[in-house]
Design a protein around this motif. Structure first.
Motif: not given
Length: 710
Positions: A112, A156, A158, A182, A188, A205
């Protein structure tokens, strides 16, 4: 004239004095030549792989870019993050459909863009990225995993600093929940290298956390990280002794603030060491920043760790000892006594090669455990500790990329690293053997039947006629092991549709059956004794198809097992009907022809001579060889019971009925154990059967009908 003082050097050179003006065409020519030279240089660098991609703008985080990052205001009306799921697994919480693709060998990871997060109050903004988390993000963005498209990403990451939660855990998890993709944390990856308790507020996650307990660690889902060192000073690596050099101390404990029970156990351990090579340090009474021994003498932390062979590591306030990385860094073998602690990257790192993991209650017995270890073993563990640290733990970026590689191996198993790639330093990696790839042998290649014979012609002819009917047979090779008798003329041999070749040997040796004859042109070899007449064509063909799925193993029909005798303290040979097997005898077995080369040239000293002198146990020797290299058990095919010798069946003189036969075979096993330096055989409870072969279905629905018959 205007002064040139204060101008940059490249401007001052032209600021004063008289300038000479060139014709315009000279400037155009110079500019063109410059552009051409730059293009050629760039092309050359690209070709040679020296031109590195520029650092992504999102990671050029200076004070200006940090202040210019978009501000995301988190309000009380925002939905709170979902509770974590304790039963998440690779199959339940991970959307693997995001991770596929043709010929893909790497999962794509999206990072991100950086943003600032703040609550409703004025002074509630999250702190900027820490240097540690910044290094992780930069390493990912500069790796082969990175993608700029979140839609094609499998994972992904953060850009919210989740390492320390330095201001507010509540705001951190709310910042995660506000991320545009999210979706309850699906796919994640959240790093938390400081002491973590679990996944309470991360939804689905994946957690890469430090100090994880086996009670909360989700196997094959979470990744265990090491707890970072608490030491701000650096060791003098130039004074770290080489792994093979002796060290002053055998055991060292340099952890302050241990529980009183641990301190009592360590003191008793040091008191019992009459050699004085066990050192236990605690905080000095007058200076809480220094470490002292029982006599009050101060000791430098790093110098003490560098002088120790083994470093005792116990739990303190957190489950994961932060001194683990310190011990690895200086080549001190870690002795971890922290029950329930999941060692870092234990999914891929073989910690038995790096250190010791003992129960806390066995701490006082540690000296006896270490004394049983040879000096060579200790030296190897010290060298492995240093290599593991440099390979996986020396920087936060390395830890991030190692975590991604572990997840990559789970998702894309076909591209996963092997055990050797994870655990063997470059100087220890052997060229291996050619059975690692391909995983499946070519379908159309077939197998060569190698039949060892002496003078049993009737049964030999029956075997040749039967094996010639197998669809995958390409050639029959008869090894004539009788030097006193000529082989029959060509007119007396069975007429078959496959090539038949007879090879006469120079001496009557059992090892002749495993010689790498040039006539063996297929990868697969079917070894047969000249009296194995009970196998059917379906069994032979099915056995070959099973071998194609396990080309590095011995696949066959007669199975045996090795057993340990507690009375004699020796290994024995067993042919009883049990669920255990560790050998498939090469009287009827498929194997890769590579093992002929290894048997002929790479057996331990004396093994082949023992076989030829005693005219026995060549099949056991081959099983030892394959198991010693592969570490795998053989594969038994079908429920063939005719290889079992009952008292009635063996009354006619079968060797298996003779008790002396078992004694001789047991002697062979003991001899081979000494030659190989241990017992390499692996036991298994596995048998390969055709689908539906026992079910009551029409024969036309089955491929192998004549399998397992009595």
């Amino acid at each position: 004239m205007a002064s040139s003082r204060g101008l940059p050097t490249w401007q001052r050179s032209c600021a004063g004095g008289r300038r000479q003006r060139w014709p315009a065409r000279h400037y155009f020519a110079l500019a063109a030549l410059t552009l051409i030279a730059l293009a050629v240089l760039e092309l050359a660098l690209l070709v040679r792989g020296l031109l590195q991609p520029a650092t992504p703008a999102a990671l050029q985080l200076t004070a200006d870019t940090l202040s210019a990052a978009p501000l995301v205001r988190l309000t009380a009306s925002d939905p709170p993050p979902a509770a974590g799921q304790a039963n998440c697994s690779h199959f339940t919480c991970l959307n693997v459909y995001r991770c596929g693709g043709p010929h893909r060998r790497r999962v794509a990871v999206y990072v991100y863009p950086y943003a600032r997060y703040a609550g409703e109050t004025r002074h509630s903004e999250l702190a900027p990225l820490s240097r540690e988390y910044y290094d992780m993000l930069r390493a990912v963005r500069e790796s082969e995993f990175f993608t700029e498209d979140p839609e094609e990403a499998c994972l992904l990451l953060p850009a919210v600093d989740t390492l320390s939660n330095r201001i507010s855990e509540e705001m951190t998890v709310r910042a995660l929940a506000s991320l545009p993709h999210w979706n309850d944390g699906e796919n994640h990856l959240v790093f938390s290298v400081w002491p973590a308790s679990g996944q309470e507020r991360l939804g689905r996650a994946l957690l890469a956390g430090a100090g994880l307990s086996s009670l909360v660690h989700r196997h094959k889902y979470d990744v265990s990280l090491p707890t970072p060192s608490e030491r701000e000073d650096e060791p003098d690596d130039t004074h770290t002794p080489a792994p093979e050099r002796p060290r002053r101390y055998l055991l060292v404990s340099a952890q302050p603030d241990l529980h009183v029970e641990y301190r009592r156990s360590l003191r008793s351990l040091a008191a019992a060491d009459v050699s004085g090579r066990t050192l236990v340090l605690e905080r000095c009474a007058e200076d809480t920043d220094q470490l002292c021994d029982a006599e009050g003498r101060q000791h430098d932390y790093w110098e003490t760790m560098q002088s120790a062979e083994f470093c005792i590591l116990l739990r303190r306030a957190q489950l994961g000892p932060p001194e683990l990385l310190d011990a690895l860094r200086v080549g001190c073998v870690p002795v971890v006594a922290a029950d329930l602690y999941v060692l870092p990257f234990s999914e891929v790192i073989d910690w038995t090669r790096v250190g010791l993991h003992v129960y806390e209650q066995d701490l006082t017995e540690l000296a006896g455990i270490i004394k049983e270890m040879s000096p060579q073993r200790r030296s190897e563990m010290r060298a492995q500790a240093r290599w593991v640290y440099e390979q996986y733990f020396s920087t936060f970026g390395q830890m991030a990329l190692t975590t991604l590689q572990i997840v990559n191996d789970r998702i894309l198993a076909h591209a996963a690293r092997s055990y050797e790639q994870w655990n063997d330093p470059p100087h220890m990696v052997s060229p291996g053997y050619p059975l690692t790839v391909p995983y499946t042998s070519p379908r159309m290649q077939g197998f060569t039947a190698v039949i060892l014979t002496y003078d049993r012609l009737d049964s030999l002819y029956q075997i040749i006629e039967k094996v010639a009917l197998a669809p995958s047979l390409t050639k029959v090779l008869v090894v004539w092991n009788n030097q006193k008798k000529e082989p029959p003329p060509a007119s007396l041999w069975p007429t078959i549709t496959k090539p038949l070749k007879v090879i006469r040997t120079a001496a009557n040796r059992l090892s002749n059956r495993f010689y790498p004859y040039a006539e063996i042109e297929t990868e697969c070899v079917l070894a047969l004794d000249d009296d194995i007449t009970m196998l059917t064509v379906d069994e032979l063909e099915f056995g070959y198809q099973v071998w194609r799925e396990y080309p590095d193993r011995i696949v066959g029909f007669p199975s045996r097992n090795h057993v340990w005798n507690n009375v004699t303290g020796r290994w024995g040979y067993d042919s009883e009907w049990t669920s255990e097997l560790s050998m498939v005898l090469t009287g009827a077995a498929f194997y890769h022809k590579y093992w002929n080369y290894r048997y002929t040239s790479s057996l331990p000293a004396g093994v082949k001579d023992w076989v030829d002198d005693n005219m026995n146990c060549e099949d056991i020797a081959m099983n030892f060889l394959v198991a010693n290299i592969t570490g795998k058990a053989p594969i038994k095919v079908a429920a063939r019971k005719k290889f079992k010798c009952t008292s009635a069946d063996c009354s006619g003189g079968d060797l298996s009925a003779n008790q002396s036969h078992f004694i001789e075979r047991s002697v062979c096993i003991q001899q081979f154990v000494s030659a190989f330096g241990g017992m390499p055989l692996r036991s298994a409870q596995f048998r390969a059967d055709p689908v539906l072969y026992r079910d009551d279905f029409p024969a036309k629905l089955k491929r192998y009908n004549d399998v397992g018959s009595l």
